[in-house]
Design an enzyme around this catalytic site. Structure first.
Site, PDB file in Angstrom:
ATOM      1  N   ARG A 295       0.870  -1.150   0.129  1.00 52.33           N
ATOM      2  CA  ARG A 295       0.047   0.086   0.036  1.00 52.33           C
ATOM      3  C   ARG A 295       0.824   1.403   0.040  1.00 52.33           C
ATOM      4  O   ARG A 295       0.676   2.102  -0.650  1.00 52.33           O
ATOM      5  CB  ARG A 295      -0.960  -0.053   1.220  1.00 52.33           C
ATOM      6  N   TYR A 439      -6.448  -1.469  -6.758  1.00 50.83           N
ATOM      7  CA  TYR A 439      -5.630  -2.753  -6.149  1.00 50.83           C
ATOM      8  C   TYR A 439      -4.881  -2.260  -4.904  1.00 50.83           C
ATOM      9  O   TYR A 439      -4.834  -1.173  -4.355  1.00 50.83           O
ATOM     10  CB  TYR A 439      -4.639  -3.417  -7.004  1.00 50.83           C
ATOM     11  N   GLU A 440      -4.731  -3.303  -4.197  1.00 46.00           N
ATOM     12  CA  GLU A 440      -4.362  -3.309  -2.613  1.00 46.00           C
ATOM     13  C   GLU A 440      -5.087  -2.718  -1.826  1.00 46.00           C
ATOM     14  O   GLU A 440      -4.756  -1.858  -0.844  1.00 46.00           O
ATOM     15  CB  GLU A 440      -2.858  -2.412  -2.664  1.00 46.00           C
ATOM     16  N   GLY A 441      -6.343  -3.003  -1.969  1.00 44.63           N
ATOM     17  CA  GLY A 441      -7.529  -2.404  -1.265  1.00 44.63           C
ATOM     18  C   GLY A 441      -7.939  -0.922  -1.885  1.00 44.63           C
ATOM     19  O   GLY A 441      -7.374  -0.030  -1.719  1.00 44.63           O
TER      20      GLY A 441
END
Length: 594
Positions: A295, A439-441
């Site tokens: 992140r 992406y990555e949350g």
């Protein structure tokens, strides 16, 4: 045509003058970070970015990755560039020297990463995923696994991935179906399907090390039954040499909006041999180490792609002749004035510059806090830094990727029609930037993490690590006339952030929808204030403790900061209005009315 110039001067200023790194000066790794050494690192990273990776960016986007019968081939030139990059050590800057890494501080390595990413985001993803996997293995795996896998990952001979998403679950990882069946030898056999796996298959390395979330047959349901496993593409003999192909197969690659030179794969595991990383049913704890690292890396992607777009836009605005300045011709000897004389073009360029340089300062500052959290002598100092990094990770990931989209969109606008066509490379930046918000949350999930987990953590303890330093800074310079133009806007916006925090804390207790509907606006307000704090601190540093940069550099920095304070930071006012409006208008429609 897109151009790129690495922001070496700005990075040198932040590292050599803006950051206060004395707290780690007694640690050998950090004491060795002399100005001469770091300047040499940044100069070389800029050269590599501009001359090796940037020329592959547009061609790689147009060619993309190809898939045939389980084999993925990266664009022309990628394999040779990868070999050169890993041989030179650009892929292992923060890794432990024990495994062949360079052990550099994050505040140095992340500055380098920004330059590399800005030149070719797709290419750097192959190296970035490996570092994320390394971090999880290094922290949680048994020593035998570390000895067997990490050295080859650090050298770049092997790469790594993170395999979370499945067709039926993305954010809700409790729905994972991939099975891991224990074997008598102590390993596991994994079976299941994973999708959207970045760098899941490619021709850059001889082996790929997958970190896979799965559940054992008797595991508890939901998130509490997930474990993390190391699954190599090729099995590895005890002496480290490659054995037979494991039960891992790429069933296809995605055809995407952007990052076309990064292979995004569907991966099938068919009784693939794997090894437990960390504790059984505690896989999310281990995976979050990788995800939090990723992140922060994605936030830097937002910054980097914004920098690339700004470079091209400012160069184009200085060269493209179009119309005359409203106040009279500035270049009467030419057929028209360049775009940069027009106020609206300057508004866009100043917005790009202010966001990008503010984000870079935040990246440097937060990266140093990450170093403190891992290396400070004082346990309390490490814990406080760790809590601050935890608080700001969702803000950093989300707000900087929002900046990436905003700035790349403005870059197209500066070019006009020439920005919309593929030939000039500006539209690629916007397409590449867009994935970083997902992406990555996804950014909405980051906002929920901020208001639902980080704010209430230990009765607001995490929040105090950010709020108290700003309060102290504002109090210290409240009557400082040279800084008034920076202090007063920050004061107003910080007060709004405090008001919004109190509103969410109170309303969220009685109605979770209130907090959730305010979450994204609150995160954006948080990000605006964080950048405002960085700009105010830079203004203070330049005003009272100038260093070795030129007078022109400092003048440009102060004026850019003033633009941020006057034209961008006031957005906190409208965001506060949104938050205080509550959730009724958001939640009032019946489902069938949509």
């Amino acid at each position: 045509m897109a151009t790129l110039k690495a922001p070496i001067d700005d990075i040198k200023y932040l590292i050599n003058e803006f950051l206060e790194t004395d707290e780690l000066s007694n640690i050998p790794t950090f004491s060795e970070m002399t100005t001469d050494l770091t300047d040499a690192i940044f100069e070389q990273a800029g050269k590599v970015s501009e001359t090796l990776l940037f020329p592959l960016n547009k061609a790689g986007d147009e060619q993309g990755c190809t898939y045939h019968d389980g084999v993925v081939t990266t664009p022309d030139g990628f394999k040779e560039a990868y070999q050169e990059m890993t041989a030179s050590g650009w892929g292992n800057l923060t890794c432990d020297p024990k495994y062949g890494g360079q052990g550099l501080p994050h505040y140095i390595a992340n500055a380098v990463d920004e330059m590399l990413i800005s030149s070719n985001m797709s290419f750097t993803m192959y190296m970035g995923l490996t570092i994320g996997a390394y971090n999880a293995i290094e922290k949680f795996a048994h020593e035998d696994l570390k000895e067997k896998f990490l050295s080859n990952m650090v050298s770049g001979q092997w790469s790594g991935t993170m395999c979370l998403t499945e067709p039926q679950c993305g954010t809700d990882l409790g729905l994972i179906r991939t099975k891991a069946v224990p074997q008598s030898e102590g390993n596991y056999h994994l079976s299941g399907s994973k999708i959207f796996i970045s760098a899941g298959e490619h021709n850059l390395t001889e082996n790929i090390i997958h970190l896979v979330l799965a559940r054992t047959p008797d595991a508890p349901s939901g998130i509490k039954g997930i474990s993390l496993f190391l699954v190599p593409k090729f099995n590895v003999h005890d002496d480290g040499t490659l054995a037979e192909l494991n039960g891992v197969f790429c069933s296809g690659i995605e055809h995407k909006m952007g990052i076309n030179a990064s292979s995004t794969c569907s991966i099938e595991f068919d009784n693939a041999k794997g090894f437990l990383v960390g504790e059984l049913n505690k896989g999310m704890k281990a995976m979050f180490v990788m995800m939090n690292s990723a992140r922060l890396h994605v936030g830097i992607q937002g910054l980097a792609i914004a920098q690339a777009s700004y470079c091209s836009a400012k160069d184009y605005a200085k060269e493209r002749l179009q119309g005359r300045a409203l106040s009279g011709a500035k270049y009467p000897e030419q057929a028209a004035d360049p775009l940069i004389v027009h106020p609206d073009i300057r508004r866009m360029l100043m917005t790009m510059k202010a966001y990008t340089e503010g984000a870079r300062a935040l990246s440097s500052w937060l990266s140093y806090k990450l170093d403190l959290s891992q290396h400070a002598d004082n346990k309390q100092q490490r814990q406080e830094a760790d809590e601050l990094v935890s608080l700001l990770t969702p803000v950093f990931k989300s707000f900087l990727t929002d900046i990436g989209e905003t700035v790349t969109s403005l870059g197209i606008q500066v070019y006009g029609g020439h920005g919309y066509i593929r030939e000039n490379g500006m539209e690629q930046y916007l397409r590449d930037a867009r994935i970083s918000k997902i992406y990555e949350g996804a950014n909405g999930i980051q906002a929920l993490d901020l208001v639902g987990r980080k704010l209430p953590e230990q009765m607001g303890k995490y929040l105090r690590h950010f709020f108290h330093p700003i309060s102290n800074f504002l109090e210290q310079y409240a009557n400082d006339k040279p800084l008034t133009a920076y202090i007063l806007p920050l004061q107003k916006s910080f007060s709004r952030l405090q008001q919004a925090t109190l509103f969410i804390a109170q309303k969220g207790l009685s109605d979770p929808d209130e907090a959730a509907s305010a979450a994204s606006d609150y995160l954006n307000m948080f990000g605006l204030v964080a950048l405002g704090y960085m700009w105010a601190k830079m203004a203070e540093q330049i005003t009272y403790r100038k260093g070795e940069m030129s007078a022109d550099f400092y003048d440009a920095k102060l004026n850019t900061g003033l633009f941020y304070m006057q034209r961008l930071l006031p957005q906190t006012g409208s965001l506060l209005s949104n938050i205080l409006a509550g959730c009724n208008s958001t939640m009032s429609l019946k489902e069938e009315q949509f």
